[in-house]
Design a protein around this motif. Structure first.
Motif, PDB file in Angstrom:
ATOM      1  N   VAL A 188      -4.172   3.780  -7.263  1.00  0.00           N
ATOM      2  CA  VAL A 188      -3.299   2.856  -6.475  1.00  0.00           C
ATOM      3  C   VAL A 188      -4.137   1.352  -6.663  1.00  0.00           C
ATOM      4  CG1 VAL A 188      -2.114   2.067  -4.356  1.00  0.00           C
ATOM      5  CG2 VAL A 188      -2.175   4.527  -5.065  1.00  0.00           C
ATOM      6  N   THR A 189      -3.496   0.226  -6.887  1.00  0.00           N
ATOM      7  CA  THR A 189      -4.090  -0.968  -6.922  1.00  0.00           C
ATOM      8  C   THR A 189      -2.942  -2.216  -6.460  1.00  0.00           C
ATOM      9  OG1 THR A 189      -3.554  -1.488  -9.120  1.00  0.00           O
ATOM     10  CG2 THR A 189      -5.688  -0.524  -8.740  1.00  0.00           C
ATOM     11  N   VAL A 190      -3.534  -3.080  -5.556  1.00  0.00           N
ATOM     12  CA  VAL A 190      -2.875  -4.069  -4.842  1.00  0.00           C
ATOM     13  C   VAL A 190      -3.381  -5.559  -5.444  1.00  0.00           C
ATOM     14  CG1 VAL A 190      -2.214  -5.092  -2.757  1.00  0.00           C
ATOM     15  CG2 VAL A 190      -2.370  -2.664  -2.970  1.00  0.00           C
ATOM     16  N   ASP A 191      -2.578  -6.250  -6.066  1.00  0.00           N
ATOM     17  CA  ASP A 191      -2.962  -7.456  -6.531  1.00  0.00           C
ATOM     18  C   ASP A 191      -2.682  -8.577  -5.266  1.00  0.00           C
ATOM     19  OD1 ASP A 191      -3.461 -10.062  -7.801  1.00  0.00           O
ATOM     20  OD2 ASP A 191      -1.410 -10.224  -8.280  1.00  0.00           O
ATOM     21  N   ALA A 192      -3.654  -8.899  -4.469  1.00  0.00           N
ATOM     22  CA  ALA A 192      -3.800 -10.051  -3.638  1.00  0.00           C
ATOM     23  C   ALA A 192      -4.382 -11.033  -3.606  1.00  0.00           C
ATOM     24  CB  ALA A 192      -3.837  -9.181  -2.066  1.00  0.00           C
TER      25      ALA A 192
ATOM     26  N   GLY B 230      -0.918   5.442 -12.808  1.00  0.00           N
ATOM     27  CA  GLY B 230      -1.140   4.678 -11.308  1.00  0.00           C
ATOM     28  C   GLY B 230      -0.244   3.689 -11.159  1.00  0.00           C
ATOM     29  N   HIS B 231      -0.234   3.213  -9.964  1.00  0.00           N
ATOM     30  CA  HIS B 231       0.635   1.989  -9.695  1.00  0.00           C
ATOM     31  C   HIS B 231       0.138   0.729  -9.202  1.00  0.00           C
ATOM     32  CE1 HIS B 231       4.616   0.339  -8.064  1.00  0.00           C
ATOM     33  NE2 HIS B 231       4.003  -0.103  -6.972  1.00  0.00           N
ATOM     34  N   CYS B 232       0.367  -0.434  -9.499  1.00  0.00           N
ATOM     35  CA  CYS B 232      -0.060  -1.513  -9.179  1.00  0.00           C
ATOM     36  C   CYS B 232       1.111  -2.553  -8.545  1.00  0.00           C
ATOM     37  CB  CYS B 232      -0.614  -2.345 -10.247  1.00  0.00           C
ATOM     38  SG  CYS B 232      -1.289  -4.136  -9.658  1.00  0.00           S
ATOM     39  N   HIS B 233       0.762  -3.047  -7.280  1.00  0.00           N
ATOM     40  CA  HIS B 233       1.864  -3.491  -6.627  1.00  0.00           C
ATOM     41  C   HIS B 233       1.169  -5.120  -6.282  1.00  0.00           C
ATOM     42  CE1 HIS B 233       5.454  -5.140  -4.271  1.00  0.00           C
ATOM     43  NE2 HIS B 233       4.505  -5.692  -3.570  1.00  0.00           N
ATOM     44  N   SER B 234       2.000  -6.322  -6.679  1.00  0.00           N
ATOM     45  CA  SER B 234       1.443  -7.716  -6.484  1.00  0.00           C
ATOM     46  C   SER B 234       2.091  -8.365  -5.478  1.00  0.00           C
ATOM     47  CB  SER B 234       1.281  -8.463  -7.870  1.00  0.00           C
ATOM     48  OG  SER B 234       0.962  -9.813  -7.369  1.00  0.00           O
TER      49      SER B 234
ATOM     50  N   VAL C 127       0.857  -0.994   0.193  1.00  0.00           N
ATOM     51  CA  VAL C 127       0.139  -0.173  -0.020  1.00  0.00           C
ATOM     52  C   VAL C 127       0.839   1.304   0.062  1.00  0.00           C
ATOM     53  CG1 VAL C 127      -1.588   1.435   1.325  1.00  0.00           C
ATOM     54  CG2 VAL C 127      -1.911  -1.113   1.050  1.00  0.00           C
ATOM     55  N   ARG C 128       1.846   1.261   0.912  1.00  0.00           N
ATOM     56  CA  ARG C 128       2.577   2.451   0.984  1.00  0.00           C
ATOM     57  C   ARG C 128       3.362   2.558  -0.448  1.00  0.00           C
ATOM     58  NH1 ARG C 128       8.292   3.166   1.761  1.00  0.00           N
ATOM     59  NH2 ARG C 128       9.055   4.913   2.864  1.00  0.00           N
ATOM     60  N   ALA C 129       3.771   1.633  -1.317  1.00  0.00           N
ATOM     61  CA  ALA C 129       4.438   1.792  -2.484  1.00  0.00           C
ATOM     62  C   ALA C 129       3.712   2.866  -3.497  1.00  0.00           C
ATOM     63  CB  ALA C 129       4.744   0.635  -3.053  1.00  0.00           C
ATOM     64  N   GLY C 130       2.249   2.662  -3.344  1.00  0.00           N
ATOM     65  CA  GLY C 130       1.118   3.281  -3.859  1.00  0.00           C
ATOM     66  C   GLY C 130       1.140   4.761  -3.683  1.00  0.00           C
TER      67      GLY C 130
ATOM     68  N   PHE D 292      -4.144  -1.087   6.303  1.00  0.00           N
ATOM     69  CA  PHE D 292      -3.034  -0.102   6.016  1.00  0.00           C
ATOM     70  C   PHE D 292      -3.832   0.978   5.020  1.00  0.00           C
ATOM     71  CE2 PHE D 292      -0.308  -3.685   7.353  1.00  0.00           C
ATOM     72  CZ  PHE D 292      -0.063  -3.173   8.692  1.00  0.00           C
ATOM     73  N   ALA D 293      -4.412   0.724   4.055  1.00  0.00           N
ATOM     74  CA  ALA D 293      -4.986   1.865   3.035  1.00  0.00           C
ATOM     75  C   ALA D 293      -5.546   2.657   3.992  1.00  0.00           C
ATOM     76  CB  ALA D 293      -5.776   1.267   1.884  1.00  0.00           C
TER      77      ALA D 293
END
Length: 335
Positions: free
Chosen positions: A233-237, A255-259, A163-166, A190-191
């Protein structure tokens, strides 16, 4: 000394070994007091990974320090500490740059719980030797219980980092979490705590959606139903190719996506649309130690309560049978 050992698909047993001893001045011996599985542990037990037994299982715990080497200033016997999943020296260039998962003084992929970079033991063991304890172990602050911080070794802190990365460069922006792994529930918490104006959690599982809602997220059953490009901001979980595609599709231009998912099979990534919309994407094994102060501070303040995610409470003695049922996120108590 007893350790829970994975011996093959659907097989867990106790293994007896010698009492660990300190052999280097930077080492410590710790006794886990509260532990949990992450989704990778569940996949290993179910035989859904390429990892073959036998090996000692477990890489998320809070432990009590029981013995210290001569170079462990700042720690005391009896301290309750988070034990990160990775083995790291804390002083090489990569560690000092905040990347202990890539430590240059240890074998590649060295970690507790899976013998990829040597045999380091597992956290479902009565005792554990921790190298470079002074820079590896983080003491629990006042008001944070061992149960609350048990997952901080990996999945809890991984979710914070995702979450912080985005949000770091997009403060207050909406966040989408494509759910499936327990990381996704922590990511919602956390978001919200980090100030996102709108947190949406997508998952077909009703239990997980209810937990996400308790953290303040809106929920939907399918991320594919959301508007394309709606979330900076997106998170692939999800650990699911379809979930990854949905998260990338929903990421806004710029935007930014972190998996946080681990994909053992190839997954399609829409590079053309990502290129056209300047969408950035990151993934990788999480660096725990640099983020622990922030994570534990949010727990101490009461802004994040990880205990809502636990599905079961298990006694240590019951693990060989209890974990075969693949509970979603069990809290394991050693006493």
């Amino acid at each position: 000394m007893k350790s829970l050992t994975f011996t093959g698909k659907g097989r867990l047993s106790w293994s007896d070994g010698p009492q660990p001893r300190i052999q280097q001045p930077h080492e410590a011996i710790v006794a886990p007091v509260a532990a949990t599985t992450c989704d990778l542990d569940r996949a290993i037990i179910a035989g859904h990974t390429p990892f073959q037994g036998p090996f000692a299982l477990g890489h998320e715990c809070v432990a009590r320090v029981v013995e210290l080497g001569s170079n462990d200033e700042g720690l005391s016997v009896g301290d309750h500490v988070v034990v990160p999943w990775h083995i790291a020296c804390g002083s090489c260039a990569l560690c000092e740059a905040g990347r202990p998962s890539l430590c240059s003084r240890t074998p590649a992929y060295a970690m507790f719980g899976i013998p990829l970079g040597g045999e380091w033991g597992g956290m479902f063991s009565e005792l554990l030797v921790v190298p470079w304890a002074r820079t590896t172990l983080t003491r629990l602050p006042e008001g944070v219980t061992a149960a609350a911080a048990a997952a901080a070794s990996d999945s809890l802190t991984d979710a914070y980092g995702a979450v912080r990365a985005g949000l770091r460069d997009r403060p207050g922006q909406p966040v989408l979490v494509a759910g499936g792994l327990t990381h996704g529930l922590y990511a919602c918490a956390f978001a919200v705590a980090l100030g996102s104006s709108d947190v949406v959690y997508a998952d077909s599982d009703a239990r997980r959606r209810a937990i996400a809602e308790s953290y303040g997220a809106r929920t939907v059953e399918d991320a594919g139903d959301l508007d394309a490009g709606a979330f900076p901001v997106t998170v692939d979980a999800s650990a699911n190719p379809r979930g990854l595609t949905a998260a990338l599709r929903a990421t806004a231009p710029g935007g930014h996506c972190h998996s946080v998912g681990i994909y053992f099979e190839p997954a399609k990534v829409p590079l053309m649309s990502m290129y056209m919309d300047a969408v950035t994407f990151t993934t990788g094994r999480p660096d725990i130690t640099p983020h622990l102060p922030a994570v534990l501070s949010l727990l101490a303040s009461g802004q994040v309560d990880p205990t809502r995610v636990y599905s079961d409470t298990l006694a240590y003695e019951d693990l060989p049978q209890a974990l075969l049922a693949l509970p979603a996120k069990p809290l394991v108590l050693f006493d």
